[in-house]
Write a protein that holds these residues in place. Sequence first.
Motif, short mmCIF file in Angstrom:
data_model
loop_
_atom_site.label_atom_id
_atom_site.label_comp_id
_atom_site.label_asym_id
_atom_site.label_seq_id
_atom_site.Cartn_x
_atom_site.Cartn_y
_atom_site.Cartn_z
N ALA A 52 -5.02 11.99 0.31
CA ALA A 52 -6.25 12.66 -0.15
C ALA A 52 -5.91 14.02 -0.75
CB ALA A 52 -7.22 12.81 1.01
N LEU A 53 -5.02 14.79 -0.10
CA LEU A 53 -4.60 16.09 -0.62
C LEU A 53 -3.88 15.93 -1.95
CD1 LEU A 53 -4.19 19.14 -0.37
CD2 LEU A 53 -2.19 18.68 1.09
N PHE A 54 -3.04 14.92 -2.04
CA PHE A 54 -2.30 14.64 -3.28
C PHE A 54 -3.27 14.34 -4.43
CE2 PHE A 54 -0.84 11.14 -6.00
CZ PHE A 54 0.22 11.73 -6.64
N THR A 55 -4.26 13.50 -4.19
CA THR A 55 -5.21 13.10 -5.23
C THR A 55 -6.01 14.31 -5.72
OG1 THR A 55 -5.40 10.89 -4.24
CG2 THR A 55 -7.16 11.60 -5.74
N VAL B 1 -4.41 7.13 -9.74
CA VAL B 1 -3.43 6.35 -8.97
C VAL B 1 -3.49 6.76 -7.50
CG1 VAL B 1 -0.97 5.89 -8.62
CG2 VAL B 1 -1.90 5.99 -10.94
N GLY B 2 -3.63 8.06 -7.26
CA GLY B 2 -3.74 8.53 -5.88
C GLY B 2 -4.97 7.96 -5.18
N ALA B 3 -6.08 7.88 -5.92
CA ALA B 3 -7.29 7.30 -5.33
C ALA B 3 -7.09 5.83 -5.00
CB ALA B 3 -8.46 7.48 -6.31
N ALA B 4 -6.38 5.10 -5.87
CA ALA B 4 -6.08 3.69 -5.61
C ALA B 4 -5.19 3.55 -4.38
CB ALA B 4 -5.41 3.06 -6.83
N PRO C 61 2.05 17.41 0.30
CA PRO C 61 2.01 16.14 1.04
C PRO C 61 3.15 15.18 0.72
CG PRO C 61 0.46 16.05 -0.78
CD PRO C 61 1.04 17.44 -0.78
N HIS C 62 3.97 15.50 -0.26
CA HIS C 62 4.98 14.56 -0.76
C HIS C 62 5.95 14.11 0.34
CE1 HIS C 62 7.72 13.11 -4.10
NE2 HIS C 62 8.55 13.15 -3.09
N GLY C 63 6.65 15.06 0.93
CA GLY C 63 7.66 14.71 1.93
C GLY C 63 7.06 14.10 3.18
N THR C 64 5.87 14.55 3.56
CA THR C 64 5.22 14.01 4.75
C THR C 64 4.86 12.55 4.55
OG1 THR C 64 4.33 16.20 5.27
CG2 THR C 64 3.33 14.33 6.38
N PHE C 65 4.33 12.22 3.37
CA PHE C 65 3.97 10.82 3.10
C PHE C 65 5.20 9.93 3.15
CE2 PHE C 65 3.27 7.08 0.52
CZ PHE C 65 2.01 6.66 0.89
N PHE C 66 6.29 10.37 2.52
CA PHE C 66 7.50 9.55 2.53
C PHE C 66 8.12 9.49 3.92
CE2 PHE C 66 7.65 10.06 -2.17
CZ PHE C 66 7.82 8.72 -2.49
N ALA D 62 0.83 -1.21 0.00
CA ALA D 62 0.00 0.00 0.00
C ALA D 62 0.87 1.26 0.00
CB ALA D 62 -0.92 -0.01 1.22
N LEU D 63 1.94 1.24 0.80
CA LEU D 63 2.85 2.38 0.82
C LEU D 63 3.54 2.55 -0.52
CD1 LEU D 63 4.48 1.82 4.34
CD2 LEU D 63 2.65 3.43 3.74
N ALA D 64 3.86 1.43 -1.17
CA ALA D 64 4.50 1.49 -2.48
C ALA D 64 3.57 2.08 -3.54
CB ALA D 64 4.97 0.10 -2.90
N VAL D 65 2.27 1.77 -3.44
CA VAL D 65 1.30 2.35 -4.39
C VAL D 65 1.25 3.87 -4.24
CG1 VAL D 65 -1.14 2.44 -5.07
CG2 VAL D 65 -0.09 0.25 -4.49
N GLY D 66 1.25 4.35 -2.99
CA GLY D 66 1.30 5.79 -2.77
C GLY D 66 2.57 6.40 -3.31
N ALA D 67 3.70 5.73 -3.08
CA ALA D 67 4.98 6.22 -3.59
C ALA D 67 4.99 6.23 -5.12
CB ALA D 67 6.12 5.35 -3.06
N PHE D 68 4.30 5.25 -5.72
CA PHE D 68 4.19 5.20 -7.18
C PHE D 68 3.50 6.45 -7.72
CE2 PHE D 68 2.03 4.11 -11.13
CZ PHE D 68 3.01 3.43 -11.85
N GLY D 69 2.40 6.83 -7.08
CA GLY D 69 1.69 8.03 -7.51
C GLY D 69 2.51 9.29 -7.32
#
Length: 315
Positions: free
Chosen positions: A76-79, A166-169, A104-109, A7-14
């Motif tokens: 959610a903010l990214f999407t 992708v963000g929604a996924a 949200p990029h750096g916070t998610f990572f 799941a984390l990798a999917v977010g990183a993919f987006g």
Amino acid sequence: MPLALLALAVGAFGLGTTEFVMMGLLPEIAAGNEVSIPTAGHLISGYALGVVIGAPALTAVGARLPRKTMLLGTMALFTASNLVSALAPNHETLLATRVLAGLPHGTFFGVGAVVAASLVAREHRAKAVSMMFAGLTLANVVGVPLGTLLGQQVGWRWTFVMVGLVGAAALVSVAALVPRQPAPRDAGMRRELGAFRRPQVWLALGIVTFGFGGTFACFSYITPMMTDVAGYDAGSVTWLLALFGVGMTIGNLLGGRLADRALMPSLYGFLAGLALMLGLFAFTAHDKVLAAATIFLIGVTGFAAGPTVQTLILD
């Protein structure tokens, strides 16, 4: 490796797709908004500015929240911001939405790396972090070339629609797979900022700033360099971006494994290799074969250092 890392990798993919796809679409976006390529390059800087502002600010403000809540909020903010980018009527509006998308990029990572490390035994932390970052590197193998091709053939706005989906996924994946963890004890903005009293933290951040600054200065204008200097046609950009992504993926997985065995020696080796490749590119960029090979090796050496530095900062 726990399934939650997927799941984390999917977010990183987006995140990786929206960050790097701009490099492949600079000519199309510049033409569509009637600005020069250097001016269109501000869209890359704008996203980076959002990362610089959002990473410490959102992380500090949300320090008392459960980490899963932080991951869901940032995704959610990214999407939403990427879907809004698809509707931007001009360059100035698109620039503003790019800054918003970067927040949200750096916070998610950052939060994602802590969550990934907490899911495995200590001796496997770097590998777990590299598994999450595999989404970022695979974005350059699949997401960025596909987004570039889509933007070239149909229009750059559809690329942002794709990234939004992708963000929604990723949002659904994080909600379903990442375990809910309690909010960190004694968390707060003062404690978060207290980490900066340690000189080692500043030195580690310096490694990130100076170690990867050259990579992004190079890759930001990879499309005009490979077409105008190396002599490739515009249709070749897709596979060149994929080649860079393959190098990133190999380097990321290699770095995660070597960092668990010998952290600092691995870091020295990767940064030295990156400096060498970036220096050589000034000369190899004028030859098609050598330019492609160097781009691949910049991906390997640059992103092998990624999980290594992340683990160093976690330590």
